[in-house]
Every structure is written in C-alpha cells, then in structure tokens.
Design a protein around this motif. Sequence first.
Motif, mmCIF file in Angstrom:
data_model
loop_
_atom_site.group_PDB
_atom_site.id
_atom_site.type_symbol
_atom_site.label_atom_id
_atom_site.label_comp_id
_atom_site.label_asym_id
_atom_site.label_seq_id
_atom_site.Cartn_x
_atom_site.Cartn_y
_atom_site.Cartn_z
ATOM 1 N N HIS A 1 0.825 -1.203 0.000
ATOM 2 C CA HIS A 1 0.000 0.000 0.000
ATOM 3 C C HIS A 1 0.862 1.256 0.000
ATOM 4 O O HIS A 1 0.522 2.242 -0.665
ATOM 5 N N ALA B 1 -2.631 -1.636 -4.499
ATOM 6 C CA ALA B 1 -3.578 -2.403 -3.686
ATOM 7 C C ALA B 1 -3.795 -3.740 -4.383
ATOM 8 O O ALA B 1 -3.996 -3.787 -5.593
ATOM 9 N N LYS C 1 -7.819 -1.163 -1.457
ATOM 10 C CA LYS C 1 -7.014 -1.099 -0.230
ATOM 11 C C LYS C 1 -7.879 -1.490 0.972
ATOM 12 O O LYS C 1 -7.456 -2.261 1.833
ATOM 13 N N ASP D 1 -8.347 -5.182 0.945
ATOM 14 C CA ASP D 1 -7.163 -5.868 1.476
ATOM 15 C C ASP D 1 -7.191 -5.905 2.998
ATOM 16 O O ASP D 1 -6.932 -6.940 3.618
#
Length: 163
Positions: free
Chosen positions: A53, A58, A95, A98
């Motif tokens: 990140h 991402a 992101k 994740d």
Amino acid sequence: ELGFKGAPKLISSTANSFTMEKIEGKSLNGRHFRPFFDEQLFLRVMDVVRELHGLGFAHGNLHPSNILITDRSEPVLIDFETCLQRPNPLFFLFKFSDLVRLHLLWQLRFGPSQKVRMRTLFPRYVTLAMFIITPVNKFVRVLKSNKRRWRRSRKVSAKSFDS
C-alpha cells in the motif's frame, strides 16, 4: 515493477499480460498451516501488505490462497491480476478490501480473544466496518454449507431412487 521482497519479481510485461517468477511455498489456505500461523507471522504478512500500500498499490484479491509462506518463513503475495495503482479511482476500495481480508484472516485464526490487539493493528474505519461485514460473512458461510448439504442429500436421494 513492484520492487519489494514481498512479491515475485516481474520477468516481462506486455499491454495485456505479465510474467512473474515462480515462488515455492505453501499458501495460508489449508488446515495444515493453522498450527504454524502465529501472531508473528500474521504481523509479517501485515507488514508486506502495508509496504504494498505504501508503494501505491492495492492487491484487491487478498485471500489466504494468495499468501505464500516460503521455506524461510517469509510471506509473499501472489496473484496480482487485480492489483491497482494509486491514481485509479478504485484504489482506495481495493485497499479497504485488502484490510478487510486481513481482518477476516485474523478473526479466523485468533478469534475474538484478542480484540484489543486487533484495534491497534487495523484502522478505525476497518474495525467499525467489521461490525457489519462479520455477521454478513458468517451468514454467507452458513448459506454455503447448507447449500452443499442440500446438494449432497439430493445426490443421495437420487441414487437411492435409481436403485
């Protein structure tokens, strides 16, 4: 090129494909890995994702099967088909995805016993979102297992009907 040790090296790329080096290791997807998956290993996986990140990427598909552990106990991310770079408008959604996947992995392995530790690992917006995501995820798991059970019982009844 991602350029960090938590990902395979890029060998070649074209307009619509790329080739990366093959990494030998075992994925976190499996029961054989649960006894060895401790907090230190999870923190190393978390560091690899944070580094990704930080580089402006991402992953977007961060399942346990896409996290390999090498022979030297180093986590490596694989399967970068859905990876996005920062200028993309979906970057922050990926992101977030994740971090949610990591949170679910943490819950799966360590359970609610370490909720205090969990709050320090994840951003507040992820922790708050998990109050919605966790019950939905459990509900989906129940539906999937019931669907499998229903299919099995249907196959058994079909076999007994044929006999």
